[in-house]
Design an enzyme around this catalytic site. Structure first.
Site, PDB file in Angstrom:
ATOM      1  N   LYS A   1      16.441  -2.716  38.444  1.00 19.28           N
ATOM      2  CA  LYS A   1      17.749  -2.734  37.791  1.00 19.28           C
ATOM      3  C   LYS A   1      18.818  -3.040  38.832  1.00 19.28           C
ATOM      4  CE  LYS A   1      20.915   0.126  35.130  1.00 19.28           C
ATOM      5  NZ  LYS A   1      21.062   1.354  34.347  1.00 19.28           N
TER       6      LYS A   1
ATOM      7  N   LYS B   1      16.361  -5.913  34.715  1.00 20.30           N
ATOM      8  CA  LYS B   1      17.660  -5.805  34.059  1.00 20.30           C
ATOM      9  C   LYS B   1      18.765  -6.170  35.029  1.00 20.30           C
ATOM     10  CE  LYS B   1      20.547  -2.335  31.972  1.00 20.30           C
ATOM     11  NZ  LYS B   1      20.814  -0.934  31.851  1.00 20.30           N
TER      12      LYS B   1
HETATM   13  C1  PBG Z   1      22.946   3.536  32.519  1.00 17.67           C
HETATM   14  C2  PBG Z   1      22.631   2.339  31.720  1.00 17.67           C
HETATM   15  C3  PBG Z   1      23.404   1.178  31.737  1.00 17.67           C
HETATM   16  C4  PBG Z   1      22.842   0.297  30.834  1.00 17.67           C
HETATM   17  C5  PBG Z   1      21.724   0.917  30.270  1.00 17.67           C
HETATM   18  N1  PBG Z   1      21.600   2.188  30.833  1.00 17.67           N
HETATM   19  C6  PBG Z   1      24.655   0.897  32.469  1.00 17.67           C
HETATM   20  C7  PBG Z   1      24.800   1.151  33.885  1.00 17.67           C
HETATM   21  O1  PBG Z   1      23.826   1.204  34.653  1.00 17.67           O
HETATM   22  O2  PBG Z   1      25.937   1.308  34.291  1.00 17.67           O
HETATM   23  C8  PBG Z   1      23.394  -1.076  30.558  1.00 17.67           C
HETATM   24  C9  PBG Z   1      23.018  -1.734  29.298  1.00 17.67           C
HETATM   25  C10 PBG Z   1      23.873  -2.885  28.911  1.00 17.67           C
HETATM   26  O3  PBG Z   1      24.773  -3.336  29.660  1.00 17.67           O
HETATM   27  O4  PBG Z   1      23.655  -3.381  27.808  1.00 17.67           O
HETATM   28  N2  PBG Z   1      22.090   4.514  32.663  1.00 17.67           N
END
Ligand code: PBG
Length: 333
Positions: A202, A256
Protein backbone atom coordinates in the site's frame (compact mmCIF):
# COMPACT_ATOMS: atom_id res chain seq x y z
CA UNK A 1 9.67 -17.12 -25.93
CA UNK A 2 7.81 -15.21 -28.64
CA UNK A 3 6.52 -17.54 -31.38
CA UNK A 4 7.96 -16.91 -34.81
CA UNK A 5 5.69 -14.89 -37.06
CA UNK A 6 5.69 -14.98 -40.81
CA UNK A 7 6.30 -11.61 -42.41
CA UNK A 8 3.47 -9.58 -43.95
CA UNK A 9 1.35 -10.43 -45.85
CA UNK A 10 1.34 -14.05 -44.60
CA UNK A 11 0.77 -12.59 -41.18
CA UNK A 12 -1.92 -9.94 -41.06
CA UNK A 13 -2.60 -9.29 -37.39
CA UNK A 14 -5.87 -7.54 -38.28
CA UNK A 15 -7.46 -10.84 -39.41
CA UNK A 16 -8.52 -11.83 -35.91
CA UNK A 17 -10.00 -8.40 -35.20
CA UNK A 18 -12.56 -8.56 -38.00
CA UNK A 19 -15.72 -9.23 -36.04
CA UNK A 20 -17.04 -9.37 -32.49
CA UNK A 21 -17.08 -13.16 -32.72
CA UNK A 22 -13.41 -13.38 -33.65
CA UNK A 23 -12.37 -10.74 -31.16
CA UNK A 24 -14.22 -12.69 -28.47
CA UNK A 25 -12.60 -15.93 -29.55
CA UNK A 26 -9.04 -14.66 -29.16
CA UNK A 27 -9.60 -12.40 -26.13
CA UNK A 28 -7.18 -13.37 -23.37
CA UNK A 29 -8.84 -11.75 -20.37
CA UNK A 30 -12.42 -11.37 -19.29
CA UNK A 31 -14.09 -9.27 -16.67
CA UNK A 32 -16.97 -10.80 -14.73
CA UNK A 33 -19.09 -9.79 -11.78
CA UNK A 34 -17.22 -12.41 -9.73
CA UNK A 35 -14.13 -10.21 -9.89
CA UNK A 36 -15.58 -7.50 -7.67
CA UNK A 37 -15.39 -6.55 -4.02
CA UNK A 38 -17.62 -3.54 -3.34
CA UNK A 39 -16.41 -1.06 -0.67
CA UNK A 40 -19.28 0.63 1.22
CA UNK A 41 -19.35 3.27 3.96
CA UNK A 42 -21.47 2.78 7.07
CA UNK A 43 -22.47 5.47 9.55
CA UNK A 44 -24.70 5.87 12.58
CA UNK A 45 -28.44 6.55 12.38
CA UNK A 46 -31.35 4.98 10.64
CA UNK A 47 -32.74 5.32 7.14
CA UNK A 48 -29.79 7.46 6.05
CA UNK A 49 -28.12 7.58 2.63
CA UNK A 50 -25.83 10.57 2.58
CA UNK A 51 -23.96 11.48 -0.63
CA UNK A 52 -20.19 12.01 -0.49
CA UNK A 53 -19.48 15.09 -2.64
CA UNK A 54 -15.99 14.03 -3.76
CA UNK A 55 -17.24 10.56 -4.76
CA UNK A 56 -20.32 11.13 -6.93
CA UNK A 57 -22.77 8.24 -6.63
CA UNK A 58 -21.21 6.87 -3.43
CA UNK A 59 -23.16 7.10 -0.15
CA UNK A 60 -22.59 6.84 3.55
CA UNK A 61 -25.36 4.52 4.69
CA UNK A 62 -26.82 3.71 8.06
CA UNK A 63 -26.78 0.01 8.97
CA UNK A 64 -30.32 -0.68 7.66
CA UNK A 65 -29.41 0.89 4.30
CA UNK A 66 -26.10 -1.02 4.10
CA UNK A 67 -28.11 -4.21 4.47
CA UNK A 68 -30.31 -3.13 1.55
CA UNK A 69 -27.18 -2.37 -0.48
CA UNK A 70 -25.75 -5.80 0.35
CA UNK A 71 -28.98 -7.43 -0.80
CA UNK A 72 -28.79 -5.52 -4.07
CA UNK A 73 -25.12 -6.45 -4.52
CA UNK A 74 -25.79 -10.15 -3.89
CA UNK A 75 -28.69 -10.07 -6.35
CA UNK A 76 -26.32 -8.63 -8.95
CA UNK A 77 -23.93 -11.52 -8.29
CA UNK A 78 -21.23 -9.45 -6.52
CA UNK A 79 -19.38 -11.95 -4.31
CA UNK A 80 -18.10 -9.65 -1.56
CA UNK A 81 -18.72 -6.34 0.15
CA UNK A 82 -16.15 -4.41 2.19
CA UNK A 83 -17.31 -2.35 5.17
CA UNK A 84 -15.71 0.98 6.08
CA UNK A 85 -17.04 2.98 9.03
CA UNK A 86 -17.59 6.73 8.87
CA UNK A 87 -16.98 8.42 12.19
CA UNK A 88 -17.44 12.07 13.10
CA UNK A 89 -14.78 13.90 15.12
CA UNK A 90 -16.89 13.38 18.26
CA UNK A 91 -16.64 9.59 17.84
CA UNK A 92 -12.82 9.65 17.62
CA UNK A 93 -10.49 9.24 20.58
CA UNK A 94 -6.77 9.04 21.26
CA UNK A 95 -7.10 5.45 22.57
CA UNK A 96 -9.16 4.42 19.50
CA UNK A 97 -11.34 2.19 21.70
CA UNK A 98 -14.21 2.39 19.20
CA UNK A 99 -12.15 0.26 16.83
CA UNK A 100 -12.71 -2.97 18.80
CA UNK A 101 -16.12 -2.11 20.27
CA UNK A 102 -18.33 -5.10 19.36
CA UNK A 103 -21.16 -2.61 18.78
CA UNK A 104 -19.40 -0.06 16.57
CA UNK A 105 -21.29 0.57 13.34
CA UNK A 106 -18.99 -1.59 11.26
CA UNK A 107 -19.54 -4.59 13.53
CA UNK A 108 -23.29 -3.95 13.69
CA UNK A 109 -23.35 -3.82 9.90
CA UNK A 110 -21.46 -7.12 9.67
CA UNK A 111 -23.99 -8.84 11.96
CA UNK A 112 -26.96 -7.35 10.15
CA UNK A 113 -25.66 -8.33 6.70
CA UNK A 114 -24.78 -11.86 7.86
CA UNK A 115 -28.33 -12.30 9.13
CA UNK A 116 -30.10 -10.85 6.08
CA UNK A 117 -27.76 -11.67 3.17
CA UNK A 118 -25.78 -14.73 4.22
CA UNK A 119 -24.55 -15.50 0.70
CA UNK A 120 -22.37 -12.39 0.33
CA UNK A 121 -18.82 -12.50 1.73
CA UNK A 122 -17.99 -9.67 4.12
CA UNK A 123 -14.60 -8.01 4.19
CA UNK A 124 -13.49 -5.50 6.82
CA UNK A 125 -10.93 -2.75 7.28
CA UNK A 126 -8.37 -3.11 10.04
CA UNK A 127 -6.64 0.19 10.81
CA UNK A 128 -7.12 2.81 13.50
CA UNK A 129 -7.63 5.82 11.22
CA UNK A 130 -11.41 5.71 11.32
CA UNK A 131 -11.42 5.88 15.14
CA UNK A 132 -8.29 7.92 15.80
CA UNK A 133 -8.54 11.55 16.85
CA UNK A 134 -5.56 12.38 14.60
CA UNK A 135 -6.59 10.29 11.59
CA UNK A 136 -3.54 7.99 11.62
CA UNK A 137 -3.68 4.22 11.13
CA UNK A 138 -1.68 3.69 14.32
CA UNK A 139 -1.28 5.23 17.77
CA UNK A 140 0.69 8.45 17.86
CA UNK A 141 3.22 8.99 20.65
CA UNK A 142 5.40 12.11 20.63
CA UNK A 143 4.60 12.65 16.98
CA UNK A 144 5.65 9.09 16.02
CA UNK A 145 3.29 6.39 14.74
CA UNK A 146 4.21 3.52 17.04
CA UNK A 147 4.22 0.01 15.65
CA UNK A 148 3.97 -2.69 18.32
CA UNK A 149 1.32 -1.11 20.52
CA UNK A 150 -0.72 -0.48 17.37
CA UNK A 151 -0.45 -4.15 16.36
CA UNK A 152 -1.94 -5.18 19.73
CA UNK A 153 -4.92 -2.89 19.06
CA UNK A 154 -5.29 -4.14 15.48
CA UNK A 155 -5.49 -7.71 16.79
CA UNK A 156 -8.36 -6.71 19.09
CA UNK A 157 -10.07 -4.93 16.21
CA UNK A 158 -9.71 -7.92 13.87
CA UNK A 159 -11.02 -10.31 16.56
CA UNK A 160 -14.09 -8.13 17.13
CA UNK A 161 -14.79 -8.27 13.38
CA UNK A 162 -14.35 -12.05 13.24
CA UNK A 163 -16.70 -12.40 16.24
CA UNK A 164 -19.25 -10.27 14.39
CA UNK A 165 -19.08 -12.69 11.46
CA UNK A 166 -16.57 -11.21 9.00
CA UNK A 167 -15.28 -13.63 6.37
CA UNK A 168 -12.24 -11.64 5.21
CA UNK A 169 -10.15 -9.43 7.47
CA UNK A 170 -8.48 -6.56 5.60
CA UNK A 171 -5.54 -5.02 7.46
CA UNK A 172 -4.88 -1.71 5.69
CA UNK A 173 -2.60 -0.15 8.31
CA UNK A 174 0.90 -1.13 7.03
CA UNK A 175 2.33 -1.81 10.50
CA UNK A 176 5.05 -4.48 10.66
CA UNK A 177 4.08 -7.86 12.08
CA UNK A 178 0.33 -7.41 12.08
CA UNK A 179 -0.52 -10.29 9.75
CA UNK A 180 1.24 -12.88 11.89
CA UNK A 181 -0.25 -11.46 15.08
CA UNK A 182 -3.79 -11.43 13.65
CA UNK A 183 -3.39 -14.92 12.19
CA UNK A 184 -2.24 -16.36 15.54
CA UNK A 185 -5.10 -14.64 17.36
CA UNK A 186 -7.68 -15.93 14.87
CA UNK A 187 -6.38 -19.50 15.17
CA UNK A 188 -6.34 -19.31 18.96
CA UNK A 189 -9.88 -17.92 19.12
CA UNK A 190 -11.32 -20.66 16.90
CA UNK A 191 -11.62 -18.57 13.73
CA UNK A 192 -9.51 -20.89 11.59
CA UNK A 193 -11.54 -20.23 8.46
CA UNK A 194 -11.49 -16.46 8.61
CA UNK A 195 -9.36 -15.18 5.74
CA UNK A 196 -6.87 -12.34 5.67
CA UNK A 197 -6.59 -10.16 2.60
CA UNK A 198 -3.53 -8.11 3.39
CA UNK A 199 -3.13 -4.60 2.05
CA UNK A 200 0.47 -5.67 1.66
CA UNK A 201 1.76 -3.20 -0.91
CA UNK A 202 0.00 0.00 0.00
CA UNK A 203 1.55 3.23 -1.20
CA UNK A 204 1.47 6.65 0.47
CA UNK A 205 -0.82 8.03 -2.20
CA UNK A 206 -2.64 11.28 -2.91
CA UNK A 207 -5.29 9.19 -4.65
CA UNK A 208 -6.88 8.44 -1.22
CA UNK A 209 -8.10 12.03 -0.82
CA UNK A 210 -11.82 11.46 -1.45
CA UNK A 211 -11.85 8.36 0.81
CA UNK A 212 -10.57 10.43 3.71
CA UNK A 213 -13.57 12.74 3.18
CA UNK A 214 -15.83 9.68 3.06
CA UNK A 215 -14.68 8.26 6.42
CA UNK A 216 -14.34 11.65 8.12
CA UNK A 217 -10.53 11.50 8.34
CA UNK A 218 -9.69 14.53 6.20
CA UNK A 219 -10.31 17.06 8.98
CA UNK A 220 -8.64 14.79 11.53
CA UNK A 221 -5.39 13.81 9.81
CA UNK A 222 -2.26 15.56 10.98
CA UNK A 223 0.77 15.18 8.73
CA UNK A 224 1.08 12.33 6.22
CA UNK A 225 1.39 8.53 6.25
CA UNK A 226 4.84 8.27 4.69
CA UNK A 227 6.48 6.53 7.66
CA UNK A 228 4.26 3.49 7.22
CA UNK A 229 2.82 3.48 3.68
CA UNK A 230 5.19 2.84 0.78
CA UNK A 231 7.17 5.36 -1.25
CA UNK A 232 5.74 5.54 -4.80
CA UNK A 233 9.29 5.30 -6.17
CA UNK A 234 9.74 1.74 -4.93
CA UNK A 235 8.94 -1.55 -6.60
CA UNK A 236 11.17 -4.29 -5.06
CA UNK A 237 9.98 -3.33 -1.59
CA UNK A 238 6.44 -4.29 -2.64
CA UNK A 239 7.65 -7.84 -3.32
CA UNK A 240 9.34 -8.04 0.08
CA UNK A 241 6.15 -6.88 1.79
CA UNK A 242 3.98 -9.34 -0.12
CA UNK A 243 6.34 -12.23 0.60
CA UNK A 244 6.49 -11.30 4.27
CA UNK A 245 2.69 -11.14 4.59
CA UNK A 246 2.20 -14.47 2.78
CA UNK A 247 4.74 -16.07 5.11
CA UNK A 248 2.87 -14.66 8.11
CA UNK A 249 -0.42 -16.22 7.00
CA UNK A 250 -2.18 -13.90 4.55
CA UNK A 251 -4.50 -15.83 2.21
CA UNK A 252 -4.71 -13.07 -0.37
CA UNK A 253 -2.74 -9.93 -1.05
CA UNK A 254 -3.51 -6.48 -2.35
CA UNK A 255 -1.79 -3.72 -4.27
CA UNK A 256 -3.12 -0.23 -3.69
CA UNK A 257 -3.82 2.18 -5.43
CA UNK A 258 -4.76 0.37 -8.63
CA UNK A 259 -4.25 1.79 -12.10
CA UNK A 260 -1.10 3.80 -11.34
CA UNK A 261 0.48 0.62 -9.88
CA UNK A 262 -0.37 -2.05 -12.46
CA UNK A 263 3.34 -2.81 -12.88
CA UNK A 264 3.36 -3.88 -9.22
CA UNK A 265 0.27 -6.08 -9.73
CA UNK A 266 2.02 -7.89 -12.56
CA UNK A 267 5.25 -8.41 -10.61
CA UNK A 268 3.34 -9.67 -7.57
CA UNK A 269 1.29 -12.14 -9.57
CA UNK A 270 4.30 -13.43 -11.49
CA UNK A 271 6.46 -13.72 -8.38
CA UNK A 272 4.06 -15.46 -5.98
CA UNK A 273 1.00 -16.73 -7.86
CA UNK A 274 -1.12 -15.96 -4.79
CA UNK A 275 -4.66 -14.58 -5.06
CA UNK A 276 -3.90 -10.98 -5.97
CA UNK A 277 -6.23 -8.01 -5.69
CA UNK A 278 -5.97 -4.36 -6.55
CA UNK A 279 -7.91 -1.50 -5.04
CA UNK A 280 -9.20 1.01 -7.56
CA UNK A 281 -9.19 3.76 -4.95
CA UNK A 282 -11.38 6.77 -4.35
CA UNK A 283 -9.27 9.22 -6.36
CA UNK A 284 -9.24 6.92 -9.38
CA UNK A 285 -13.02 6.62 -9.13
CA UNK A 286 -13.46 10.37 -8.67
CA UNK A 287 -11.34 11.19 -11.73
CA UNK A 288 -13.42 8.95 -13.98
CA UNK A 289 -16.68 10.29 -12.53
CA UNK A 290 -15.62 13.93 -12.84
CA UNK A 291 -14.49 13.59 -16.45
CA UNK A 292 -17.69 11.72 -17.32
CA UNK A 293 -19.86 14.34 -15.63
CA UNK A 294 -18.18 16.94 -17.80
CA UNK A 295 -18.99 14.92 -20.89
CA UNK A 296 -15.29 14.42 -21.60
CA UNK A 297 -15.27 10.61 -21.53
CA UNK A 298 -17.81 7.82 -21.91
CA UNK A 299 -18.26 6.71 -18.29
CA UNK A 300 -19.37 3.14 -18.89
CA UNK A 301 -16.68 2.35 -21.42
CA UNK A 302 -13.90 3.92 -19.36
CA UNK A 303 -15.15 2.11 -16.25
CA UNK A 304 -15.08 -1.29 -17.95
CA UNK A 305 -11.75 -0.63 -19.67
CA UNK A 306 -10.14 0.45 -16.40
CA UNK A 307 -11.40 -2.71 -14.68
CA UNK A 308 -10.24 -4.96 -17.50
CA UNK A 309 -6.76 -3.44 -17.12
CA UNK A 310 -6.50 -5.08 -13.70
CA UNK A 311 -7.30 -8.49 -15.14
CA UNK A 312 -4.69 -8.01 -17.85
CA UNK A 313 -2.13 -7.07 -15.17
CA UNK A 314 -2.75 -10.40 -13.45
CA UNK A 315 -5.23 -9.50 -10.73
CA UNK A 316 -7.79 -12.06 -9.62
CA UNK A 317 -10.16 -9.39 -8.41
CA UNK A 318 -10.68 -5.69 -7.83
CA UNK A 319 -12.02 -3.59 -5.00
CA UNK A 320 -14.03 -0.94 -6.80
CA UNK A 321 -16.72 1.61 -6.04
CA UNK A 322 -17.99 0.86 -9.54
CA UNK A 323 -18.95 -2.72 -8.60
CA UNK A 324 -22.76 -2.39 -8.90
CA UNK A 325 -22.57 -0.20 -12.03
CA UNK A 326 -20.06 -2.54 -13.63
CA UNK A 327 -22.16 -5.59 -12.69
CA UNK A 328 -25.17 -4.00 -14.40
CA UNK A 329 -23.16 -3.04 -17.47
CA UNK A 330 -21.70 -6.56 -17.77
CA UNK A 331 -25.16 -8.13 -17.39
CA UNK A 332 -26.37 -6.07 -20.35
CA UNK A 333 -23.43 -6.64 -22.66
C1 PBG B 1 -7.01 3.51 5.72
C2 PBG B 1 -7.54 3.24 4.37
C3 PBG B 1 -7.46 4.15 3.32
C4 PBG B 1 -8.11 3.58 2.23
C5 PBG B 1 -8.57 2.32 2.62
N1 PBG B 1 -8.21 2.12 3.95
C6 PBG B 1 -6.91 5.52 3.30
C7 PBG B 1 -5.60 5.84 3.82
O1 PBG B 1 -4.70 4.99 3.91
O2 PBG B 1 -5.42 6.99 4.17
C8 PBG B 1 -8.24 4.27 0.90
C9 PBG B 1 -9.30 3.80 -0.02
C10 PBG B 1 -9.63 4.73 -1.12
O3 PBG B 1 -8.98 5.78 -1.33
O4 PBG B 1 -10.59 4.42 -1.83
N2 PBG B 1 -6.89 2.56 6.61
Amino acid sequence: MRPTQAPYPATRLRRVRQSPALRGLVRQNTLTVEDFIWPVFVRSGDGIEEPIPSMPGVMRRSVDKVVEAAREAADLGIPAICIFPYTGLEERTEDCAGAWDPDNHANRAIRAIKAAVPEIAIMTDVALDTYNINGHDGFVEDGQIVNDRTVEALVKMALSQAEAGADIIGPSDMMDGRIGAIRTALETAGHQNVMILSYAAKYASAFYGPFRDAVGASGALTGDKKTYQMDPGNSDEALRLIERDLLEGADMVMVKPGLPYLDICRRVKDSFGAPTFAYQVSGEYAMIKAAAQNGWIDEERVMLESLMAFKRAGCDGILTYFAPAAARALAQS
